[in-house]
Design a protein around this motif. Structure first.
Motif, short mmCIF file in Angstrom:
data_model
loop_
_atom_site.label_atom_id
_atom_site.label_comp_id
_atom_site.label_asym_id
_atom_site.label_seq_id
_atom_site.Cartn_x
_atom_site.Cartn_y
_atom_site.Cartn_z
N VAL A 282 0.87 -1.18 0.00
CA VAL A 282 0.00 0.00 0.00
C VAL A 282 0.90 1.23 0.00
O VAL A 282 2.09 1.14 0.34
N PRO A 283 0.37 2.40 -0.37
CA PRO A 283 1.18 3.62 -0.31
C PRO A 283 1.62 3.94 1.11
O PRO A 283 0.93 3.63 2.09
N VAL A 284 2.77 4.55 1.23
CA VAL A 284 3.29 4.97 2.53
C VAL A 284 2.32 5.98 3.14
O VAL A 284 1.90 6.95 2.48
N ASP A 285 1.93 5.76 4.39
CA ASP A 285 0.99 6.63 5.12
C ASP A 285 -0.36 6.73 4.41
O ASP A 285 -1.10 7.70 4.60
N ALA A 286 -0.69 5.70 3.60
CA ALA A 286 -1.97 5.67 2.86
C ALA A 286 -2.17 6.92 2.01
O ALA A 286 -3.30 7.36 1.78
N ALA A 287 -1.05 7.47 1.52
CA ALA A 287 -1.08 8.68 0.69
C ALA A 287 -0.30 8.39 -0.59
O ALA A 287 0.92 8.16 -0.54
N LEU A 288 -0.97 8.41 -1.72
CA LEU A 288 -0.34 8.04 -2.98
C LEU A 288 0.54 9.17 -3.50
O LEU A 288 0.15 10.34 -3.48
N CYS A 289 1.73 8.82 -3.97
CA CYS A 289 2.60 9.81 -4.61
C CYS A 289 3.39 9.13 -5.72
O CYS A 289 3.48 7.91 -5.79
N VAL A 290 3.94 9.95 -6.58
CA VAL A 290 4.84 9.50 -7.64
C VAL A 290 6.18 10.18 -7.41
O VAL A 290 6.24 11.38 -7.14
#
Length: 367
Positions: A282-290
């Motif tokens: 899952v994304p780190v800290d439930a925050a999606l980034c590129v």
């Protein structure tokens, strides 16, 4: 500037068209069927059809071709393994489970499969030939499954400058089995993972070629000797056509992930989508980034504008990110069916859909 794209999903192949800076779903083919890979047509190879690979479970793997840009489809042959000898010393069954990757150079089409076979077609997928030199290499038996029970070939990198099939340079990425290179169209192969490290192996095997869990390998279209690799244990880069690899350190957020895209005009500019770890996809800290680097991995920028920053659990898989020929247009799709687009190199993202089936691959057409 890309104006059309394809999204291969668990329940069909979606055609996207861009109008006035907005991407819209234009059509759906194979509705309800899992599409594992897609290869668009190429204006520079007008005789080669578009190819879609379907994984129909009990009904097997099927391939379809289109001669009119995806409007009409016809079934063609699918890659097939020869009969498995009774005395074959192999841990995998010689049975096609999935076409995991498709690539082409001119009229030649290449397919990578689960289990780890490499196939080539010179007649528009009317027939396929197994690359027996790689399949019969005794070192292949050291490959092992990564996310799947069987090892598979998910990355096929072809040097577009090679027009003579006998001199075609081919690089493949294997989960789990490292990278393998051929300089003679697949007649012979050498390991090409020198410099990669597998922390999940005992120390004495950490640098073994066949122990490397390569997640994705891509090349810069204009400088194909420049390669990027998202590995199970981080990010690696090669500037000498995979003769050696150097790990990129100091990656913010996380250096674990599955996908990578590289600017076709600038080998130092690449994009990644970080996740927590293999055990928590899952994304780190439930925050999606590129993550984007513009200097060959010396520094990175975390790009978040327009992406969900709370309670987000999307994973972007190996073929879920692509960049257009302009180096600015990006598409990104997740295993939970969300699709985002950017027209400024990832600075800002716009949701195209949040309700598609799980996305296996996104491909921007090169016009």
């Amino acid at each position: 500037m890309s104006a059309r794209a394809w999204v291969a999903t668990r329940k069909g192949l979606f055609e996207l068209r861009r109008q006035r800076a907005q991407w819209r779903i234009a059509s759906v083919s194979f509705l309800g069927d899992p599409v594992s890979a897609v290869l668009p047509a190429d204006p520079s190879a007008p005789g080669r059809p578009m190819i879609a690979a379907l994984n129909l479970g009990h009904f097997g793997v099927k391939c379809h071709a289109s001669d009119d840009g995806g409007r009409r489809w016809r079934e063609v042959s699918a890659p097939a393994f020869p009969a498995q000898p009774a005395d074959a010393r192999d841990d995998v069954e010689w049975k096609l489970l999935q076409v995991w990757s498709l690539a082409a150079n001119g009229d030649a089409i290449w397919a990578g499969s689960l289990p780890g076979g490499l196939f080539r077609s010179a007649d528009g997928a009317a027939s396929w030939q197994l690359c027996e030199s790689l399949w019969n290499d005794p070192r292949r038996r050291e490959w092992s499954g990564g996310g799947y029970d069987a090892p598979g070939i998910h990355s096929i990198v072809l040097d577009p400058r090679d027009r003579d099939p006998a001199r075609q340079r081919v690089l493949v990425g294997v989960s789990t089995g490292g990278a393998w290179a051929s300089r003679d169209g697949g007649t012979s192969w050498t390991p090409a993972a020198r410099g990669m490290r597998a922390d999940y192996m005992p120390p004495e095997r950490a640098f073994d070629d066949t122990a490397q869990d390569v997640h994705r390998i891509v090349a810069c279209a204009s400088r194909p000797e420049h390669l990027w690799c998202q590995h199970h244990n981080g990010i690696w880069r090669s500037t000498d056509a995979a003769t050696s690899w150097q790990q990129v350190t100091g990656v913010p957020v996380s250096d674990f992930g599955f996908t990578v895209a590289v600017d076709p005009n600038d080998p130092a500019r690449a994009w990644f989508v970080p996740a927590v770890a293999d055990q928590r996809r899952v994304p780190v800290d439930a925050a999606l980034c590129v993550l984007r680097t513009a200097d060959g991995g010396a520094t990175f920028t975390a790009l978040r504008e327009g992406l969900p920053q709370a309670h987000c659990y999307d994973l972007v898989y190996r073929h879920g990110l692509d960049v257009g020929a302009d180096g600015r247009t990006l598409l990104m799709g997740s295993t939970t069916g969300s699709l985002w687009a950017s027209d400024d190199g990832g600075e800002r993202w716009q949701a195209v859909s949040t309700s598609l089936p799980p996305i296996h691959a996104v491909v921007l057409e090169r016009s």
